[in-house]
Design a protein around this motif. Structure first.
Motif, mmCIF file in Angstrom:
data_model
loop_
_atom_site.group_PDB
_atom_site.id
_atom_site.type_symbol
_atom_site.label_atom_id
_atom_site.label_comp_id
_atom_site.label_asym_id
_atom_site.label_seq_id
_atom_site.Cartn_x
_atom_site.Cartn_y
_atom_site.Cartn_z
ATOM 1 N N ALA A 1 41.208 49.173 34.295
ATOM 2 C CA ALA A 1 42.509 48.940 34.925
ATOM 3 C C ALA A 1 42.525 47.600 35.656
ATOM 4 C CB ALA A 1 42.850 50.073 35.882
ATOM 5 N N VAL A 2 41.439 47.297 36.363
ATOM 6 C CA VAL A 2 41.362 46.021 37.086
ATOM 7 C C VAL A 2 41.330 44.862 36.097
ATOM 8 C CG1 VAL A 2 39.880 44.619 38.585
ATOM 9 C CG2 VAL A 2 40.332 46.998 39.141
ATOM 10 N N TRP A 3 40.625 45.037 34.988
ATOM 11 C CA TRP A 3 40.581 43.983 33.967
ATOM 12 C C TRP A 3 41.993 43.731 33.417
ATOM 13 C CZ3 TRP A 3 41.396 43.379 28.672
ATOM 14 C CH2 TRP A 3 40.896 42.205 28.128
ATOM 15 N N LYS A 4 42.745 44.801 33.196
ATOM 16 C CA LYS A 4 44.114 44.649 32.697
ATOM 17 C C LYS A 4 45.002 43.941 33.724
ATOM 18 C CE LYS A 4 44.221 48.429 29.402
ATOM 19 N NZ LYS A 4 44.883 49.676 28.998
ATOM 20 N N VAL A 5 44.822 44.239 35.008
ATOM 21 C CA VAL A 5 45.586 43.555 36.055
ATOM 22 C C VAL A 5 45.251 42.063 36.047
ATOM 23 C CG1 VAL A 5 45.858 43.303 38.565
ATOM 24 C CG2 VAL A 5 45.916 45.567 37.516
ATOM 25 N N LYS A 6 43.962 41.746 35.884
ATOM 26 C CA LYS A 6 43.555 40.335 35.799
ATOM 27 C C LYS A 6 44.257 39.643 34.641
ATOM 28 C CE LYS A 6 40.130 39.231 33.451
ATOM 29 N NZ LYS A 6 39.932 38.324 32.327
ATOM 30 N N GLU A 7 44.338 40.317 33.513
ATOM 31 C CA GLU A 7 44.997 39.737 32.342
ATOM 32 C C GLU A 7 46.503 39.567 32.593
ATOM 33 O OE1 GLU A 7 43.577 38.514 29.370
ATOM 34 O OE2 GLU A 7 41.909 38.650 30.772
ATOM 35 N N GLN A 8 47.117 40.514 33.270
ATOM 36 C CA GLN A 8 48.546 40.401 33.581
ATOM 37 C C GLN A 8 48.798 39.266 34.570
ATOM 38 O OE1 GLN A 8 49.177 44.426 34.838
ATOM 39 N NE2 GLN A 8 50.014 45.027 32.858
ATOM 40 N N LEU A 9 47.906 39.080 35.528
ATOM 41 C CA LEU A 9 48.030 37.975 36.469
ATOM 42 C C LEU A 9 47.881 36.643 35.747
ATOM 43 C CD1 LEU A 9 48.393 36.978 39.343
ATOM 44 C CD2 LEU A 9 45.940 37.258 39.687
ATOM 45 N N ARG A 10 46.970 36.571 34.797
ATOM 46 C CA ARG A 10 46.822 35.346 33.996
ATOM 47 C C ARG A 10 48.129 35.041 33.252
ATOM 48 N NH1 ARG A 10 42.131 33.133 32.640
ATOM 49 N NH2 ARG A 10 42.866 32.732 30.532
ATOM 50 N N ALA A 11 48.756 36.070 32.708
ATOM 51 C CA ALA A 11 50.029 35.886 32.002
ATOM 52 C C ALA A 11 51.098 35.383 32.960
ATOM 53 C CB ALA A 11 50.462 37.192 31.348
ATOM 54 N N LEU A 12 51.127 35.923 34.160
ATOM 55 C CA LEU A 12 52.099 35.484 35.161
ATOM 56 C C LEU A 12 51.895 34.006 35.501
ATOM 57 C CD1 LEU A 12 54.321 36.065 37.285
ATOM 58 C CD2 LEU A 12 52.510 36.800 38.816
ATOM 59 N N ARG B 1 50.671 31.727 33.653
ATOM 60 C CA ARG B 1 50.931 30.858 32.495
ATOM 61 C C ARG B 1 52.416 30.639 32.218
ATOM 62 N NH1 ARG B 1 47.173 34.073 29.737
ATOM 63 N NH2 ARG B 1 48.904 35.129 28.753
ATOM 64 N N THR B 2 53.294 31.317 32.928
ATOM 65 C CA THR B 2 54.717 31.253 32.600
ATOM 66 C C THR B 2 55.294 29.862 32.832
ATOM 67 O OG1 THR B 2 55.330 32.011 34.805
ATOM 68 C CG2 THR B 2 55.091 33.683 33.099
ATOM 69 N N ASP B 3 56.341 29.562 32.047
ATOM 70 C CA ASP B 3 56.993 28.248 32.121
ATOM 71 C C ASP B 3 58.324 28.294 32.851
ATOM 72 O OD1 ASP B 3 54.954 27.955 30.330
ATOM 73 O OD2 ASP B 3 56.154 27.072 28.748
ATOM 74 N N ALA C 1 59.514 36.336 36.103
ATOM 75 C CA ALA C 1 60.069 37.607 36.565
ATOM 76 C C ALA C 1 59.637 38.745 35.654
ATOM 77 C CB ALA C 1 61.588 37.524 36.646
ATOM 78 N N THR C 2 59.650 38.495 34.361
ATOM 79 C CA THR C 2 59.212 39.509 33.395
ATOM 80 C C THR C 2 57.729 39.815 33.594
ATOM 81 O OG1 THR C 2 60.868 38.776 31.806
ATOM 82 C CG2 THR C 2 59.019 40.050 30.938
ATOM 83 N N ALA C 3 56.922 38.774 33.712
ATOM 84 C CA ALA C 3 55.485 38.970 33.902
ATOM 85 C C ALA C 3 55.202 39.682 35.219
ATOM 86 C CB ALA C 3 54.757 37.622 33.847
ATOM 87 N N LYS C 4 55.987 39.375 36.235
ATOM 88 C CA LYS C 4 55.818 40.032 37.534
ATOM 89 C C LYS C 4 56.124 41.517 37.434
ATOM 90 C CE LYS C 4 58.111 40.328 41.849
ATOM 91 N NZ LYS C 4 59.296 39.944 42.526
#
Length: 60
Positions: free
Chosen positions: A33-44, A46-48, A54-57
């Motif tokens: 779960a923590v690894w997935k949160v890290k990946e979601q934070l990375r996606a956030l 990277r947003t342009d 907002a979607t990534a958040k």
């Protein structure tokens, strides 16, 4: 080290090894779960645009 790598940079073999780490060493699922949160934070991060951010958040 696999836990620190970006999910998108994992080869098939590396992703398989990571899954093998999660299976026996993470009985509660918290590490995964923590690894997935890290990946979601990375996606956030990277947003342009604000819309993408907002979607990534929301996913985070």
């Amino acid at each position: 080290m696999l836990l620190l790598r970006a999910g998108g940079t994992l080869t098939g073999n590396a992703a398989h090894r990571l899954a093998e780490v999660f299976a026996p060493d993470d009985p509660t699922g918290k590490l995964k779960a923590v690894w997935k949160v890290k990946e979601q934070l990375r996606a956030l991060l990277r947003t342009d645009s604000l819309a993408d951010a907002a979607t990534a958040k929301e996913e985070l």
